[in-house]
Design a protein around this motif. Structure first.
Motif, mmCIF file in Angstrom:
data_model
loop_
_atom_site.group_PDB
_atom_site.id
_atom_site.type_symbol
_atom_site.label_atom_id
_atom_site.label_comp_id
_atom_site.label_asym_id
_atom_site.label_seq_id
_atom_site.Cartn_x
_atom_site.Cartn_y
_atom_site.Cartn_z
ATOM 1 N N GLY A 1 0.815 -1.212 0.000
ATOM 2 C CA GLY A 1 0.000 0.000 0.000
ATOM 3 C C GLY A 1 0.845 1.257 0.000
ATOM 4 O O GLY A 1 1.966 1.282 0.519
ATOM 5 N N ALA A 2 0.302 2.292 -0.566
ATOM 6 C CA ALA A 2 1.004 3.562 -0.712
ATOM 7 C C ALA A 2 1.353 4.173 0.637
ATOM 8 O O ALA A 2 0.518 4.220 1.545
ATOM 9 N N GLY A 3 2.589 4.604 0.765
ATOM 10 C CA GLY A 3 3.027 5.302 1.961
ATOM 11 C C GLY A 3 3.318 4.419 3.167
ATOM 12 O O GLY A 3 3.662 4.932 4.222
ATOM 13 N N LEU A 4 3.192 3.100 3.031
ATOM 14 C CA LEU A 4 3.383 2.215 4.177
ATOM 15 C C LEU A 4 4.702 1.446 4.141
ATOM 16 O O LEU A 4 5.012 0.725 5.075
ATOM 17 N N LEU A 5 5.476 1.606 3.078
ATOM 18 C CA LEU A 5 6.753 0.908 2.953
ATOM 19 C C LEU A 5 7.878 1.737 3.561
ATOM 20 O O LEU A 5 8.073 2.892 3.196
ATOM 21 N N VAL A 6 8.619 1.149 4.506
ATOM 22 C CA VAL A 6 9.804 1.799 5.070
ATOM 23 C C VAL A 6 10.979 1.576 4.128
ATOM 24 O O VAL A 6 11.708 2.496 3.789
ATOM 25 N N GLY A 7 11.169 0.335 3.694
ATOM 26 C CA GLY A 7 12.252 0.002 2.788
ATOM 27 C C GLY A 7 12.222 -1.464 2.420
ATOM 28 O O GLY A 7 11.503 -2.258 3.039
ATOM 29 N N HIS A 8 13.000 -1.822 1.396
ATOM 30 C CA HIS A 8 13.078 -3.210 0.969
ATOM 31 C C HIS A 8 14.451 -3.478 0.357
ATOM 32 O O HIS A 8 15.127 -2.551 -0.099
ATOM 33 N N GLU A 9 14.848 -4.751 0.364
ATOM 34 C CA GLU A 9 16.167 -5.111 -0.168
ATOM 35 C C GLU A 9 16.165 -6.586 -0.547
ATOM 36 O O GLU A 9 15.498 -7.399 0.080
ATOM 37 N N ILE A 10 16.942 -6.900 -1.587
ATOM 38 C CA ILE A 10 17.216 -8.285 -1.972
ATOM 39 C C ILE A 10 18.726 -8.461 -1.920
ATOM 40 O O ILE A 10 19.465 -7.675 -2.521
ATOM 41 N N ILE A 11 19.184 -9.469 -1.201
ATOM 42 C CA ILE A 11 20.617 -9.716 -1.022
ATOM 43 C C ILE A 11 20.959 -11.062 -1.663
ATOM 44 O O ILE A 11 20.407 -12.096 -1.280
ATOM 45 N N ALA A 12 21.885 -11.047 -2.605
ATOM 46 C CA ALA A 12 22.359 -12.285 -3.220
ATOM 47 C C ALA A 12 23.435 -12.910 -2.347
ATOM 48 O O ALA A 12 24.258 -12.216 -1.775
ATOM 49 N N ASN A 13 23.383 -14.221 -2.212
ATOM 50 C CA ASN A 13 24.393 -14.977 -1.466
ATOM 51 C C ASN A 13 24.671 -14.407 -0.070
ATOM 52 O O ASN A 13 25.814 -14.108 0.257
ATOM 53 N N PRO A 14 23.672 -14.269 0.779
ATOM 54 C CA PRO A 14 23.926 -13.707 2.104
ATOM 55 C C PRO A 14 24.726 -14.657 2.980
ATOM 56 O O PRO A 14 24.660 -15.877 2.812
ATOM 57 N N HIS A 15 25.468 -14.099 3.895
ATOM 58 C CA HIS A 15 26.173 -14.916 4.889
ATOM 59 C C HIS A 15 25.118 -15.618 5.742
ATOM 60 O O HIS A 15 24.082 -15.018 6.054
ATOM 61 N N PRO A 16 25.346 -16.869 6.144
ATOM 62 C CA PRO A 16 24.332 -17.603 6.934
ATOM 63 C C PRO A 16 23.884 -16.879 8.207
ATOM 64 O O PRO A 16 22.739 -17.011 8.621
ATOM 65 N N GLN A 17 24.745 -16.099 8.816
ATOM 66 C CA GLN A 17 24.371 -15.393 10.047
ATOM 67 C C GLN A 17 23.492 -14.178 9.778
ATOM 68 O O GLN A 17 22.967 -13.580 10.705
#
Length: 103
Positions: A84-100
């Motif tokens: 919904g509009a105005g309700l997103l703080v942020g987003h991200e996609i991370i390739a090959n993240p460290h297991p931790q």
């Protein structure tokens, strides 16, 4: 009309480490995150890891999910409008993240 089964599991307890990639979005409202999480899980072959919500976050919520990068991109593409509009703080996609990263 019914939430995806993995959404219920993610609300109950965190899951194991990420696979090929990790995606996360944060919202200003728990209901918005639920809509986005449900849309993401229904859009592509992704797996719910964790759903953080509540008072410690000031009413905000965050949803973490994993899968192949192309599936994460497809899921995020469907999740963002559902939030919904105005309700997103942020987003991200991370390739090959460290297991931790998901701990």
């Amino acid at each position: 009309p019914y939430p995806h089964g993995q959404l219920v599991e993610a609300l109950a307890a965190p899951r194991g480490p990420a696979l090929d990639g990790l995606a996360v979005f944060e919202t200003y409202a728990i209901a918005a995150a639920l809509r986005g999480a449900d849309a993401a899980l229904k859009a592509a072959e992704v797996h719910a890891i964790r759903f953080d919500r509540g008072l410690a976050l000031g009413g905000k919520a965050a949803f973490y999910f994993t899968g192949a990068l192309h599936d994460l991109e497809a899921a995020m593409e469907r999740a963002l409008p559902a939030i919904g509009a105005g309700l997103l703080v942020g987003h991200e996609i991370i390739a090959n993240p460290h297991p931790q990263t998901t701990a």
